[in-house]
Design a protein around this motif. Structure first.
Motif, mmCIF file in Angstrom:
data_model
loop_
_atom_site.group_PDB
_atom_site.id
_atom_site.type_symbol
_atom_site.label_atom_id
_atom_site.label_comp_id
_atom_site.label_asym_id
_atom_site.label_seq_id
_atom_site.Cartn_x
_atom_site.Cartn_y
_atom_site.Cartn_z
ATOM 1 N N LEU A 28 0.960 -1.000 0.084
ATOM 2 C CA LEU A 28 -0.075 -0.050 0.080
ATOM 3 C C LEU A 28 0.777 1.247 0.208
ATOM 4 C CD1 LEU A 28 -2.775 1.542 -0.122
ATOM 5 C CD2 LEU A 28 -2.846 1.194 2.571
ATOM 6 N N THR A 29 1.864 1.385 0.636
ATOM 7 C CA THR A 29 2.770 2.366 0.850
ATOM 8 C C THR A 29 3.425 2.883 -0.583
ATOM 9 O OG1 THR A 29 3.272 1.873 3.254
ATOM 10 C CG2 THR A 29 4.841 3.497 1.800
ATOM 11 N N ARG A 30 3.733 1.756 -1.155
ATOM 12 C CA ARG A 30 4.574 1.823 -2.718
ATOM 13 C C ARG A 30 3.268 2.415 -3.452
ATOM 14 N NH1 ARG A 30 3.421 -1.423 -6.549
ATOM 15 N NH2 ARG A 30 2.843 -3.078 -5.172
ATOM 16 N N ILE A 31 2.188 1.837 -3.473
ATOM 17 C CA ILE A 31 1.289 2.244 -4.427
ATOM 18 C C ILE A 31 0.699 3.858 -4.063
ATOM 19 C CG2 ILE A 31 -1.402 1.987 -5.178
ATOM 20 C CD1 ILE A 31 -0.522 -1.022 -4.888
ATOM 21 N N GLY A 68 6.759 10.034 3.356
ATOM 22 C CA GLY A 68 6.855 9.927 4.902
ATOM 23 C C GLY A 68 6.182 8.647 5.481
ATOM 24 N N GLU A 69 6.178 8.460 6.410
ATOM 25 C CA GLU A 69 5.746 7.001 7.270
ATOM 26 C C GLU A 69 4.349 7.037 6.785
ATOM 27 O OE1 GLU A 69 6.466 3.642 9.364
ATOM 28 O OE2 GLU A 69 7.843 5.254 8.681
ATOM 29 N N ILE A 70 3.612 5.956 6.695
ATOM 30 C CA ILE A 70 2.434 5.369 6.756
ATOM 31 C C ILE A 70 2.039 4.652 7.945
ATOM 32 C CG2 ILE A 70 0.687 4.304 5.171
ATOM 33 C CD1 ILE A 70 1.980 6.531 3.600
ATOM 34 N N ALA A 71 1.233 5.159 8.589
ATOM 35 C CA ALA A 71 0.733 4.509 9.774
ATOM 36 C C ALA A 71 -0.651 3.881 9.594
ATOM 37 C CB ALA A 71 0.558 5.368 11.190
ATOM 38 N N PRO A 72 -0.609 2.464 9.784
ATOM 39 C CA PRO A 72 -1.879 1.773 9.478
ATOM 40 C C PRO A 72 -3.329 2.214 10.066
ATOM 41 C CG PRO A 72 -0.576 0.572 10.759
ATOM 42 C CD PRO A 72 0.180 1.817 10.437
ATOM 43 N N ASP A 73 -2.954 2.961 11.322
ATOM 44 C CA ASP A 73 -4.105 3.301 12.059
ATOM 45 C C ASP A 73 -4.728 4.879 12.030
ATOM 46 O OD1 ASP A 73 -4.641 0.512 12.912
ATOM 47 O OD2 ASP A 73 -3.282 0.833 14.512
ATOM 48 N N LEU A 74 -3.793 5.725 11.540
ATOM 49 C CA LEU A 74 -4.133 7.008 11.042
ATOM 50 C C LEU A 74 -4.930 7.225 9.818
ATOM 51 C CD1 LEU A 74 -0.687 8.835 11.722
ATOM 52 C CD2 LEU A 74 -2.868 8.830 13.153
ATOM 53 N N LEU A 133 -3.091 11.796 6.991
ATOM 54 C CA LEU A 133 -1.593 11.313 6.307
ATOM 55 C C LEU A 133 -1.473 12.246 5.201
ATOM 56 C CD1 LEU A 133 -1.989 7.591 6.739
ATOM 57 C CD2 LEU A 133 -0.513 8.959 7.900
ATOM 58 N N GLY A 134 -2.308 13.147 4.801
ATOM 59 C CA GLY A 134 -2.057 13.976 3.641
ATOM 60 C C GLY A 134 -2.861 13.528 2.424
ATOM 61 N N TYR A 135 -3.741 12.517 2.318
ATOM 62 C CA TYR A 135 -4.152 11.787 1.008
ATOM 63 C C TYR A 135 -5.577 12.367 1.062
ATOM 64 C CZ TYR A 135 0.042 8.909 1.123
ATOM 65 O OH TYR A 135 1.060 8.566 1.150
#
Length: 85
Positions: A12-15, A24-30, A35-37
Protein backbone atom coordinates in the motif's frame (compact mmCIF):
# COMPACT_ATOMS: atom_id res chain seq x y z
CA UNK A 1 0.47 -10.52 -9.27
CA UNK A 2 -0.51 -13.69 -7.45
CA UNK A 3 -3.70 -13.58 -5.41
CA UNK A 4 -2.09 -16.03 -2.94
CA UNK A 5 0.17 -13.27 -1.64
CA UNK A 6 -1.46 -11.02 0.94
CA UNK A 7 -1.61 -7.28 0.36
CA UNK A 8 0.65 -5.62 2.94
CA UNK A 9 1.36 -2.18 4.33
CA UNK A 10 4.52 -2.12 2.19
CA UNK A 11 2.42 -2.77 -0.94
CA UNK A 12 0.00 0.00 0.00
CA UNK A 13 2.81 2.42 0.83
CA UNK A 14 4.39 1.87 -2.60
CA UNK A 15 1.08 2.37 -4.42
CA UNK A 16 0.14 5.44 -2.37
CA UNK A 17 3.49 7.05 -3.10
CA UNK A 18 3.23 6.24 -6.81
CA UNK A 19 -0.35 7.55 -6.97
CA UNK A 20 -0.04 10.65 -4.83
CA UNK A 21 3.66 11.32 -4.46
CA UNK A 22 3.37 11.95 -0.73
CA UNK A 23 6.34 10.78 1.27
CA UNK A 24 6.75 9.93 4.90
CA UNK A 25 5.67 7.18 7.25
CA UNK A 26 2.37 5.45 6.57
CA UNK A 27 0.75 4.52 9.89
CA UNK A 28 -1.93 1.83 9.47
CA UNK A 29 -4.26 3.33 12.07
CA UNK A 30 -4.14 7.02 11.09
CA UNK A 31 -6.87 8.36 8.84
CA UNK A 32 -5.85 8.99 5.25
CA UNK A 33 -6.78 12.66 5.61
CA UNK A 34 -4.31 13.05 8.49
CA UNK A 35 -1.66 11.36 6.36
CA UNK A 36 -2.19 13.96 3.61
CA UNK A 37 -4.22 11.88 1.13
CA UNK A 38 -7.35 13.44 -0.39
CA UNK A 39 -10.22 11.64 -2.13
CA UNK A 40 -8.63 12.02 -5.58
CA UNK A 41 -5.39 10.41 -4.39
CA UNK A 42 -7.38 7.56 -2.86
CA UNK A 43 -9.39 7.04 -6.04
CA UNK A 44 -6.14 6.77 -7.99
CA UNK A 45 -4.82 4.35 -5.34
CA UNK A 46 -7.93 2.13 -5.61
CA UNK A 47 -7.60 2.08 -9.40
CA UNK A 48 -3.95 1.09 -9.22
CA UNK A 49 -4.71 -1.68 -6.72
CA UNK A 50 -7.48 -3.04 -8.94
CA UNK A 51 -5.26 -3.01 -12.00
CA UNK A 52 -2.18 -4.46 -10.32
CA UNK A 53 -3.98 -7.18 -8.36
CA UNK A 54 -6.69 -8.02 -10.89
CA UNK A 55 -9.60 -7.39 -8.53
CA UNK A 56 -12.63 -5.14 -8.46
CA UNK A 57 -13.00 -3.29 -5.17
CA UNK A 58 -16.52 -2.92 -3.83
CA UNK A 59 -17.57 0.75 -3.78
CA UNK A 60 -19.64 0.26 -0.62
CA UNK A 61 -16.67 -1.21 1.22
CA UNK A 62 -14.38 1.55 -0.02
CA UNK A 63 -16.83 4.17 1.25
CA UNK A 64 -16.11 2.99 4.79
CA UNK A 65 -12.32 2.89 4.41
CA UNK A 66 -10.71 5.61 6.51
CA UNK A 67 -7.26 4.18 7.33
CA UNK A 68 -4.52 2.25 5.55
CA UNK A 69 -5.20 -0.71 7.83
CA UNK A 70 -8.86 -0.84 6.84
CA UNK A 71 -7.97 -0.60 3.15
CA UNK A 72 -5.52 -3.49 3.53
CA UNK A 73 -8.32 -5.57 5.09
CA UNK A 74 -10.70 -4.77 2.22
CA UNK A 75 -8.08 -5.64 -0.41
CA UNK A 76 -7.15 -8.92 1.30
CA UNK A 77 -10.85 -9.86 1.59
CA UNK A 78 -11.24 -9.33 -2.16
CA UNK A 79 -8.02 -11.23 -2.91
CA UNK A 80 -9.20 -14.17 -0.78
CA UNK A 81 -12.54 -14.22 -2.60
CA UNK A 82 -10.77 -14.29 -5.97
CA UNK A 83 -8.40 -17.00 -4.76
CA UNK A 84 -11.28 -19.12 -3.49
CA UNK A 85 -13.23 -18.73 -6.73
Amino acid sequence: MSTATPFTLDDLTRILRDAAGVTGEIAPDLEFELLGYDSLALLETYTRIEREYGISLDEDALATVRTPGSLIEVVNTHLAAVGAG
